[in-house]
Write a protein that holds these residues in place. Structure first.
Motif, mmCIF file in Angstrom:
data_model
loop_
_atom_site.group_PDB
_atom_site.id
_atom_site.type_symbol
_atom_site.label_atom_id
_atom_site.label_comp_id
_atom_site.label_asym_id
_atom_site.label_seq_id
_atom_site.Cartn_x
_atom_site.Cartn_y
_atom_site.Cartn_z
ATOM 1 N N SER A 169 2.781 12.069 -10.033
ATOM 2 C CA SER A 169 2.154 13.389 -10.139
ATOM 3 C C SER A 169 3.188 14.500 -10.294
ATOM 4 O O SER A 169 2.866 15.604 -10.744
ATOM 5 C CB SER A 169 1.280 13.659 -8.910
ATOM 6 N N LYS A 184 8.355 8.460 6.270
ATOM 7 C CA LYS A 184 7.381 9.360 5.660
ATOM 8 C C LYS A 184 7.973 10.754 5.500
ATOM 9 O O LYS A 184 7.781 11.414 4.473
ATOM 10 C CB LYS A 184 6.117 9.417 6.527
ATOM 11 N N ILE A 201 2.516 1.687 -3.532
ATOM 12 C CA ILE A 201 1.574 2.191 -4.543
ATOM 13 C C ILE A 201 1.291 3.672 -4.320
ATOM 14 O O ILE A 201 1.280 4.474 -5.265
ATOM 15 C CB ILE A 201 0.267 1.377 -4.509
ATOM 16 N N TYR A 202 1.072 4.036 -3.061
ATOM 17 C CA TYR A 202 0.798 5.442 -2.756
ATOM 18 C C TYR A 202 1.968 6.332 -3.158
ATOM 19 O O TYR A 202 1.790 7.384 -3.792
ATOM 20 C CB TYR A 202 0.514 5.594 -1.263
ATOM 21 N N ARG A 203 3.181 5.910 -2.818
ATOM 22 C CA ARG A 203 4.354 6.738 -3.127
ATOM 23 C C ARG A 203 4.616 6.799 -4.625
ATOM 24 O O ARG A 203 5.030 7.850 -5.134
ATOM 25 C CB ARG A 203 5.572 6.184 -2.387
ATOM 26 N N GLU A 259 2.351 6.725 -6.953
ATOM 27 C CA GLU A 259 1.360 7.663 -7.499
ATOM 28 C C GLU A 259 1.742 9.105 -7.200
ATOM 29 O O GLU A 259 1.591 9.993 -8.061
ATOM 30 C CB GLU A 259 -0.024 7.343 -6.920
ATOM 31 N N ARG A 260 2.240 9.362 -5.996
ATOM 32 C CA ARG A 260 2.686 10.710 -5.659
ATOM 33 C C ARG A 260 3.831 11.148 -6.565
ATOM 34 O O ARG A 260 3.840 12.279 -7.077
ATOM 35 C CB ARG A 260 3.162 10.750 -4.197
ATOM 36 N N GLU A 303 8.568 12.822 2.000
ATOM 37 C CA GLU A 303 7.996 14.153 1.767
ATOM 38 C C GLU A 303 9.076 15.136 1.330
ATOM 39 O O GLU A 303 8.835 16.006 0.490
ATOM 40 C CB GLU A 303 7.302 14.654 3.029
ATOM 41 N N CYS A 342 9.706 14.456 -2.319
ATOM 42 C CA CYS A 342 8.615 15.008 -3.131
ATOM 43 C C CYS A 342 8.740 16.520 -3.251
ATOM 44 O O CYS A 342 8.483 17.100 -4.319
ATOM 45 C CB CYS A 342 7.258 14.644 -2.519
ATOM 46 N N GLN A 390 0.831 -1.215 0.000
ATOM 47 C CA GLN A 390 0.000 0.000 0.000
ATOM 48 C C GLN A 390 0.862 1.259 0.000
ATOM 49 O O GLN A 390 0.569 2.229 -0.720
ATOM 50 C CB GLN A 390 -0.921 -0.003 1.227
ATOM 51 N N ILE A 391 1.924 1.255 0.798
ATOM 52 C CA ILE A 391 2.806 2.425 0.838
ATOM 53 C C ILE A 391 3.522 2.596 -0.493
ATOM 54 O O ILE A 391 3.655 3.719 -0.994
ATOM 55 C CB ILE A 391 3.822 2.276 1.988
#
Length: 375
Positions: free
Chosen positions: A329, A346, A321-323, A325-326, A350, A353, A318-319
């Motif tokens: 973007s 985390k 996939i989330y990262r 996608e971020r 950040e 990102c 889950q982490i």
């Protein structure tokens, strides 16, 4: 790995809460609630419904020392709301005799730098403070032993708070485990000058290492040596895994290594390099590894990318996939780049990102392009 271990430590901390139950023989059980206790708790704004739901037996016992316990906490500097929270979470504390609680206060203040920190510890680990007086001698002896190692007082306090069982047992058991750890560190080439810092980090990372049989450590190190790890590499693994090396066993490591080698299609030598880069690989069972590998491959990541940055296995699907996608973007596709940007906490992610966003918003400047002058 550390999430799994954190849940394991939480379960053990819950089991540690059973220590004060030995107070029951000192009190009388009644079929009706002790109204003096109930009224005293109400006056302190304690959540009585929570007490009735979780530990109603406390309200049926007599005598209870609600006022005395609250007064001691108040003398330490605890606010009314803090006292109410402590008594709601650990109501059996009111069954402790005043002289027993005072003895515990004196004992803890011998390692706590100040009363404020002691209140914070009691709020987080009330079961560790409100323990049986029968453990007092063992606690005192164990404190003296760890102080003799010149460990930081905060480390000793953390051990007492998070692993109270290790201080409630005879000091000889802790001495044996500490000697085993020190010998392993020295035999693997560790420098004596760094021994204290290394031991502090190890005990701080996993206080429950003290509760493990000393033979477990040696068995695990012998297994890894038989798998081809050099002395220096074993010291590296011991330092990285710290106390968690005692959570392993040869059978589980054998299955994990066989599964990883087969899944990644690597040689034994390459597998050792991967483990040195990601020691957590030794800890995961095959089911979790299978889920993590499949999740990465389904997301479009290649196996060669995984072997280059194996630490991504420490992140849940889950982490990941989330990262991904971020990052997408911000115009970064990990499928064609490095997986290193996925790693870290985390906060680390950040920061990465933020750098990508700045890079995307900042216009590119070409220093050799001709300047346009106004006519």
């Amino acid at each position: 790995m550390f999430r799994l271990i954190a849940s394991s430590l939480c379960l053990r901390c819950q089991r540690a809460h059973a220590l004060p139950v030995i107070l029951r023989p000192c009190v009388t059980l009644s079929s009706a609630e002790n109204q003096q206790t109930v009224e005293a708790l109400y006056d302190l704004s304690v959540d009585i419904q929570k007490v009735r739901k979780l530990k109603s037996w406390v309200l049926h016992q007599s005598p209870a020392y609600t006022k005395e316990v609250a007064d001691l906490l108040r003398d330490l500097g605890a606010s009314g709301s803090v006292i109410a929270r402590i008594l709601a979470v650990h109501p059996e504390s009111i069954l402790c005799r005043p002289e027993q609680v005072q003895a515990q206060r004196d004992l803890w203040m011998s390692v706590c730098p100040n009363q404020k920190e002691l209140v914070s510890i009691i709020e987080k680990f009330p079961a560790s403070f409100f323990t049986s007086s029968s453990h007092h001698d063992n606690q005192r002896d164990n404190i003296a032993f760890f102080q003799s190692l010149n460990l930081n007082k905060r480390i000793v306090t953390k051990l007492m708070a998070s692993a109270p069982q290790s201080f409630s047992r005879p000091v000889e058991q802790n001495q044996l485990m500490v000697r085993t750890l020190q010998q392993a560190y020295t035999e693997l080439g560790g420098e004596d000058a760094n021994m204290k810092i290394w031991l502090q980090k190890l005990l701080s990372q996993n206080p429950f290492v003290l509760l493990k049989p000393s033979d477990v450590l040696r068995q695990n190190l012998l297994f890894l040596r038989d798998r081809g790890f050099s002395t220096a590499e074993l010291l590296h693994l011991l330092s990285k895994l710290r106390g968690f090396v005692t959570e392993l066993n040869p059978d589980s490591m054998r299955r994990t290594l066989a599964f990883s080698k087969d899944t990644m299609g690597c040689s034994e030598e390459d597998l050792r390099d991967i483990v040195l880069s990601c020691p957590a690989l030794l800890y995961y069972p095959e089911e979790i590894l299978s889920e993590r590998f499949n999740g990465l491959l389904s997301a479009g990541v290649s196996m060669s990318q995984i072997t280059e940055t194996p630490t991504v296995i420490e992140l849940t699907t889950q982490i990941i996939i989330y990262r991904m996608e971020r990052l997408r973007s911000y115009g970064y596709d990990v499928r064609t780049g490095s997986l290193q940007v996925l790693n870290g906490t985390k906060k680390d992610f950040e920061v990465s990102c933020g750098r990508l966003q700045i890079r995307r918003e900042r216009p590119l400047f070409n220093p050799v392009a001709p300047l346009r002058a106004d006519d």
